[in-house]
Scaffold this active site. Structure first.
Site, PDB file in Angstrom:
ATOM      1  N   GLN A 103      25.154-122.337-121.196  1.00 35.91           N
ATOM      2  CA  GLN A 103      25.491-121.861-119.863  1.00 35.91           C
ATOM      3  C   GLN A 103      25.003-120.425-119.658  1.00 35.91           C
ATOM      4  O   GLN A 103      25.115-119.896-118.553  1.00 35.91           O
ATOM      5  CB  GLN A 103      27.006-121.919-119.653  1.00 35.91           C
ATOM      6  N   HIS A 121      22.176-122.978-116.439  1.00 36.86           N
ATOM      7  CA  HIS A 121      22.293-122.053-115.316  1.00 36.86           C
ATOM      8  C   HIS A 121      21.058-121.173-115.148  1.00 36.86           C
ATOM      9  O   HIS A 121      21.114-120.152-114.454  1.00 36.86           O
ATOM     10  CB  HIS A 121      23.549-121.191-115.479  1.00 36.86           C
ATOM     11  N   THR A 190      33.010-120.888-124.879  1.00 36.93           N
ATOM     12  CA  THR A 190      33.128-121.255-123.473  1.00 36.93           C
ATOM     13  C   THR A 190      34.547-121.687-123.159  1.00 36.93           C
ATOM     14  O   THR A 190      35.210-122.336-123.976  1.00 36.93           O
ATOM     15  CB  THR A 190      32.149-122.387-123.092  1.00 36.93           C
TER      16      THR A 190
END
Length: 238
Positions: A103, A121, A190
């Site tokens: 991410q 992302h 995360t």
């Protein structure tokens, strides 16, 4: 060595199909702040909340303010890979790690040497003109001021997924394939609060789901092995 880390090392040593799924906590040990911790970007004060600034609507409406924040807080071009990035690259060279799904947008996995990196992302290292799609180097963007413009007059945009924007379909498809077929799925750094990325772990079908994070996570109960520690410190022992 802690018993849980010893168990993880045993699993890793016996596998050639590891997939890693990581978030902001993977890069905090490289000096890049995360978003949701006490010292993270969401807990700092700005004229607008960071999630507002990092939205597509704000980028279009207030590009100068977007870039003022972006250059100050989203670019960490001198950051270096930590033990987690380096270990994952080593595992790939050994034929053990099939893919890194991240991410993060900092490019540290590639800087460490990983080749199969799926950036959910996007990346701050890539930038392009919204009109003619000409690519631009991040160092040129970082050194500039105001709203960066292409030679054609178009506005330059970082190749990152802003709030309100969708993820790349091909990156999602490939991530699902890797996760579904993995022997070991290691999730590190995360909160698993950002969707749709966090929902990818639902595709894992194995029995070696590992969660590594500093803090307890609601997903801990789903894991086969949970380690509450900085991920770089854990990977340095593997």
């Amino acid at each position: 060595m802690d018993a849980t880390i010893a168990k993880l090392k045993e699993w890793v040593d016996g596998s050639d199909n590891i997939v890693f799924f990581g978030g902001a906590g993977v890069s905090t040990e490289s000096g890049i702040p995360d978003f949701r911790s006490v010292d993270g970007l969401y807990n700092q004060q700005y004229d607008y909340p960071p999630e507002t600034i990092l939205s597509h609507t704000f980028f279009v409406a207030e590009p100068a303010e977007f870039y003022r924040f972006y250059r100050a807080k989203m670019l960490a071009l001198d950051a270096q890979p930590n033990a987690a990035h380096l270990k994952l690259a080593e595992w790939e060279r050994m034929g053990k790690c099939r893919a890194v799904i991240t991410q993060n947008i900092d490019g540290l996995h590639q800087k460490a040497g990983s080749k199969e990196v799926l950036e959910l992302h996007g990346s701050v290292l890539r930038n392009y003109c919204m009109r003619c799609h000409k690519p631009y180097d991040v160092h040129d963007l970082a050194a500039g001021q105001g709203v960066p413009k292409c030679t054609c007059g178009g506005t330059i945009k970082p190749d990152v997924v802003l709030y309100e924007e969708g993820l790349d379909d091909d990156t999602i498809r490939r991530s699902v394939d890797y996760i579904r077929d993995a022997d070991i799925l290691i999730i590190g750094g995360t909160s698993l609060k950002v969707y749709p990325a966090a929902g990818l772990i639902d595709y894992y079908r194995g029995d070696k789901l590992v969660l590594i994070d500093r803090s307890p996570n609601p997903a801990d109960r789903r894991a086969d092995l949970v380690i509450h520690a900085p991920i770089g410190a854990v990977f340095a022992q593997l």
